[in-house]
Each structure stands twice: as C-alpha cells, then as structure tokens.
Scaffold this motif. Structure first.
Motif, PDB file in Angstrom:
ATOM      1  N   LEU A  66      39.657  38.349  40.741  1.00 15.79           N
ATOM      2  CA  LEU A  66      39.830  39.653  41.389  1.00 15.79           C
ATOM      3  C   LEU A  66      40.860  39.601  42.515  1.00 15.79           C
ATOM      4  N   ALA A  67      41.492  38.443  42.738  1.00 14.63           N
ATOM      5  CA  ALA A  67      42.425  38.316  43.856  1.00 14.63           C
ATOM      6  C   ALA A  67      43.570  39.323  43.751  1.00 14.63           C
ATOM      7  N   ASN A  68      44.135  39.490  42.557  1.00 14.85           N
ATOM      8  CA  ASN A  68      45.221  40.451  42.405  1.00 14.85           C
ATOM      9  C   ASN A  68      44.745  41.885  42.620  1.00 14.85           C
ATOM     10  N   ASP A  69      43.501  42.176  42.186  1.00 19.69           N
ATOM     11  CA  ASP A  69      42.954  43.523  42.394  1.00 19.69           C
ATOM     12  C   ASP A  69      42.765  43.802  43.885  1.00 19.69           C
ATOM     13  N   VAL A  70      42.307  42.795  44.622  1.00 17.76           N
ATOM     14  CA  VAL A  70      42.188  42.943  46.076  1.00 17.76           C
ATOM     15  C   VAL A  70      43.565  43.187  46.683  1.00 17.76           C
ATOM     16  N   CYS A  71      44.554  42.470  46.182  1.00 14.18           N
ATOM     17  CA  CYS A  71      45.926  42.651  46.672  1.00 14.18           C
ATOM     18  C   CYS A  71      46.407  44.091  46.418  1.00 14.18           C
ATOM     19  N   HIS A  72      46.218  44.576  45.181  1.00 13.98           N
ATOM     20  CA  HIS A  72      46.660  45.942  44.853  1.00 13.98           C
ATOM     21  C   HIS A  72      45.932  46.982  45.705  1.00 13.98           C
ATOM     22  N   ALA A  73      44.632  46.789  45.897  1.00 11.24           N
ATOM     23  CA  ALA A  73      43.863  47.726  46.729  1.00 11.24           C
ATOM     24  C   ALA A  73      44.358  47.689  48.169  1.00 11.24           C
ATOM     25  N   GLY A  74      44.624  46.488  48.670  1.00 15.17           N
ATOM     26  CA  GLY A  74      45.126  46.363  50.040  1.00 15.17           C
ATOM     27  C   GLY A  74      46.473  47.040  50.210  1.00 15.17           C
ATOM     28  N   VAL A  75      47.337  46.885  49.222  1.00 14.49           N
ATOM     29  CA  VAL A  75      48.654  47.532  49.272  1.00 14.49           C
ATOM     30  C   VAL A  75      48.492  49.051  49.308  1.00 14.49           C
ATOM     31  N   TRP A  76      47.596  49.568  48.461  1.00 12.94           N
ATOM     32  CA  TRP A  76      47.370  51.024  48.440  1.00 12.94           C
ATOM     33  C   TRP A  76      46.905  51.528  49.812  1.00 12.94           C
ATOM     34  N   VAL A  77      45.931  50.857  50.392  1.00 16.87           N
ATOM     35  CA  VAL A  77      45.410  51.293  51.693  1.00 16.87           C
ATOM     36  C   VAL A  77      46.490  51.160  52.768  1.00 16.87           C
ATOM     37  N   SER A  78      47.194  50.035  52.767  1.00 20.61           N
ATOM     38  CA  SER A  78      48.227  49.789  53.777  1.00 20.61           C
ATOM     39  C   SER A  78      49.313  50.862  53.744  1.00 20.61           C
ATOM     40  N   LYS A  79      49.773  51.192  52.548  1.00 21.45           N
ATOM     41  CA  LYS A  79      50.841  52.186  52.429  1.00 21.45           C
ATOM     42  C   LYS A  79      50.327  53.590  52.737  1.00 21.45           C
ATOM     43  N   THR A  80      49.105  53.893  52.308  1.00 23.61           N
ATOM     44  CA  THR A  80      48.555  55.237  52.554  1.00 23.61           C
ATOM     45  C   THR A  80      48.343  55.484  54.039  1.00 23.61           C
ATOM     46  N   LEU A  81      47.820  54.471  54.741  1.00 23.07           N
ATOM     47  CA  LEU A  81      47.526  54.632  56.169  1.00 23.07           C
ATOM     48  C   LEU A  81      48.672  54.182  57.057  1.00 23.07           C
ATOM     49  N   ASN A  82      49.713  53.636  56.432  1.00 20.45           N
ATOM     50  CA  ASN A  82      50.877  53.133  57.181  1.00 20.45           C
ATOM     51  C   ASN A  82      50.447  52.096  58.222  1.00 20.45           C
ATOM     52  N   LYS A  83      49.667  51.141  57.752  1.00 20.77           N
ATOM     53  CA  LYS A  83      49.177  50.069  58.614  1.00 20.77           C
ATOM     54  C   LYS A  83      49.650  48.716  58.065  1.00 20.77           C
ATOM     55  N   PRO A  84      49.859  47.727  58.938  1.00 18.43           N
ATOM     56  CA  PRO A  84      50.237  46.392  58.460  1.00 18.43           C
ATOM     57  C   PRO A  84      49.137  45.799  57.583  1.00 18.43           C
ATOM     58  N   LEU A  85      49.552  44.971  56.672  1.00 15.52           N
ATOM     59  CA  LEU A  85      48.617  44.334  55.748  1.00 15.52           C
ATOM     60  C   LEU A  85      48.506  42.845  56.080  1.00 15.52           C
ATOM     61  N   MET A  86      47.289  42.373  56.271  1.00 13.38           N
ATOM     62  CA  MET A  86      47.048  40.950  56.522  1.00 13.38           C
ATOM     63  C   MET A  86      46.229  40.376  55.376  1.00 13.38           C
ATOM     64  N   PHE A  87      46.730  39.304  54.778  1.00 10.73           N
ATOM     65  CA  PHE A  87      45.943  38.605  53.763  1.00 10.73           C
ATOM     66  C   PHE A  87      45.217  37.447  54.437  1.00 10.73           C
ATOM     67  N   LEU A  88      43.927  37.366  54.178  1.00  9.93           N
ATOM     68  CA  LEU A  88      43.100  36.321  54.772  1.00  9.93           C
ATOM     69  C   LEU A  88      42.532  35.421  53.681  1.00  9.93           C
ATOM     70  N   HIS A  89      42.686  34.129  53.878  1.00 12.52           N
ATOM     71  CA  HIS A  89      42.052  33.155  52.973  1.00 12.52           C
ATOM     72  C   HIS A  89      41.235  32.196  53.820  1.00 12.52           C
ATOM     73  N   THR A  90      39.999  31.998  53.437  1.00 13.43           N
ATOM     74  CA  THR A  90      39.148  31.071  54.185  1.00 13.43           C
ATOM     75  C   THR A  90      38.775  29.882  53.314  1.00 13.43           C
ATOM     76  N   ILE A  91      38.717  28.742  53.952  1.00 14.52           N
ATOM     77  CA  ILE A  91      38.292  27.516  53.268  1.00 14.52           C
ATOM     78  C   ILE A  91      36.912  27.182  53.780  1.00 14.52           C
ATOM     79  N   GLU A  92      35.934  27.473  52.961  1.00 15.76           N
ATOM     80  CA  GLU A  92      34.564  27.241  53.384  1.00 15.76           C
ATOM     81  C   GLU A  92      34.146  25.826  53.057  1.00 15.76           C
ATOM     82  N   LYS A  93      33.304  25.275  53.901  1.00 11.55           N
ATOM     83  CA  LYS A  93      32.836  23.910  53.705  1.00 11.55           C
ATOM     84  C   LYS A  93      31.993  23.860  52.440  1.00 11.55           C
ATOM     85  N   GLN A  94      32.395  23.014  51.535  1.00 11.26           N
ATOM     86  CA  GLN A  94      31.656  22.863  50.291  1.00 11.26           C
ATOM     87  C   GLN A  94      30.506  21.887  50.490  1.00 11.26           C
TER      88      GLN A  94
END
Length: 283
Positions: free
Chosen positions: A13-41
């Motif tokens: 779903l990573a690409n879907d999250v990206c597309h959704a983020g782009v839609w929101v960012s452009k609609t609201l004219n807000k900067p887009l931040m991508f966050l990736h977390t490395i959780e302790k396994q």
C-alpha cells in the motif's frame, strides 16, 4: 507551516499512501513529508542469549549473531532510504514541489506523536507489511494511532484514486456537528458530492437538526444528497455505502474523557475495520 505526513513502509500500500498524500498536499497546498520508521524487531539473535550461561567456546557464535543483527539494521536503514527516494520522486512527478523525507527509529505511533505539531493531516495505509496480500486486514497500529493523535487521519486503501464523493454519518450529537465544522473549515472535501446520512435514533429533534445541517452544507457550496434511513446502524451505513458507490468515508472520533479516548465507539471501529474505501477520521 503545517505538513501532510504520509507514512510509508515496505507494504504493497506504500504507493497508495503516496498517491493519497499527493492528493491531500496539492488540494490543501501544504508541504508533503514522507515518514519511514524502523521499528525494533523481535530479536532471535544475540539479545536472546545474553543471559545464557555455560556457552563457553560457543560464545563466538554470539558475536557472529550480533554482527548479523547489525547488518540487518543497516539493510533496513538503506531500504527505508530507498523507499523514501522512490515515493519522493513519485510525488514530484505528480506535481508536488515541496516534499521532504524523514526517517526515525522506534515506534511508528510515537514518531507521529512527536511530529504531530507539524502535521495538518496524517496519511497511513490500512494495513502494513504484515498483511502483504490481505487488503481487507486492518493494521495493528491503526486503532492505537487514532486514539493517540488529535490530527485528522486519512486511511488509504488499495488502488487509491482521487474521490469525487464522500459520506458522513450524522447522528445529531455534538460530535457530529463538530465533524461538520471540520469538513467546512478543512477544505479537503470541498467540490465533492456529500452524502449526508443519518439513522433514526432517540434524539428528539434529529430530523430538524439533520435538515439544518444539510442546508448548512449546501450554503457552503456542497452538493448534498441527504438520506434519513432506519435500521441497524452499521449494516444500514454499510449498505448505503455500497449502493451509492461511496468513494470516501468521513467519520468523527472525538473523545471527551480519558476513558472515551481509550475506546473508540463500536460502530466507528466496525466501519473502519470493514470499509474498503479510503476513510478520513476527524479528531
């Protein structure tokens, strides 16, 4: 400046999250931040055995396992950077010019709480790496995230496309009015057809309030389709969603007390779990 924080991982779903983020960012004219977390396994290596006794000469194996854990960490770090580069380029190709990346170690929800002051809206996939082919599964972090943050959350589903309509379930209570306020002031949903749906309940003036709310949304420029229906709440809303080809669900989840902040309403949670279209949870 408030940002749209889109949370990516190695899930499908990573690409879907990206597309959704782009839609929101452009609609609201807000900067887009991508966050990736490395959780302790969960460790299956050296950490599990540090308390072992009597290993003797085999302690060399512990050093080797520690080395493997270190290498695993480095690979996860680089993999995350590669994913961030991929979605950043994808966003820029789709017209986003203000894109940044952030990588954190630690718990995914805790990372978002730390960044929440910067957030205008958070975008997450409905499931993570643990449900690669199960698109109906709900990620284990979702409920915890919604309970912890006070920022609107967009839960992206598989094959995300920009929605043209949305549905809001209105029950006449103060929380529903608060959701309407957020919809009007938020800006993301303007220009879309609003399906305002209510289920007959014990609120004495529900019909009057429902009509006033529908008219208020129309006065704000929304194309409103208002439906007053009867039946079991969850089943009726789910049926309406399917029959009317709803493309985006909007729900309010406002807590008034510490206890209510701990437990989402049962119908709210059922809708989140069962919905296969993108869903915005307003806090």
């Amino acid at each position: 400046m408030e940002k749209i924080i889109a949370c990516i991982d190695g899930s499908v779903l990573a690409n879907d999250v990206c597309h959704a983020g782009v839609w929101v960012s452009k609609t609201l004219n807000k900067p887009l931040m991508f966050l990736h977390t490395i959780e302790k396994q969960q460790q299956h290596g050296a950490d599990d055995l540090t308390g072992a006794i009597g290993l003797g000469a085999r302690s060399a194996l512990l050093a080797e396992m520690a080395s493997l854990d270190e290498q695993r960490g480095k690979v996860a770090l680089q993999l995350g950077k590669d994913m961030l580069e991929h979605v950043t380029q994808l966003a820029k190709d789709q017209g986003c010019d203000k894109v940044e990346q952030k990588q954190r170690h630690g718990d995914f929800v805790e990372a978002l709480i730390e960044l929440e002051e910067e957030a205008r809206l958070i975008v997450v996939g409905r499931s993570g790496e643990g449900h690669q082919q199960d698109f109906k599964a709900l990620g284990s972090h979702i409920e915890h995230l919604i309970r912890q943050v006070h920022t609107p959350v967009l839960i992206a589903s598989k094959d995300f496309t920009v929605p043209t309509n949305f549905m809001l379930a209105y029950d006449g209570r103060a929380t529903a009015d608060k959701a309407v306020e957020r919809i009007i002031s938020g800006g993301l949903l303007h220009g879309m057809t609003c399906h305002l749906v209510t289920i007959k309940n014990n609120e004495s003036d529900i019909e009057e309030r429902f009509e006033k709310t529908a008219q208020r949304l129309r006065d704000q420029g929304f194309d409103v389709k208002a439906e007053f229906i009867e039946g079991e709440i969850f089943a009726s809303l789910a049926e309406y969603q399917v029959q009317n080809k709803i493309e985006l669900m909007v729900m309010g989840a406002f807590g008034h007390s510490k206890i209510r902040q701990l437990f989402l309403g049962s119908n709210t949670l059922r809708m989140i779990e069962s919905s296969q279209v993108p869903l915005v949870v307003l806090r």
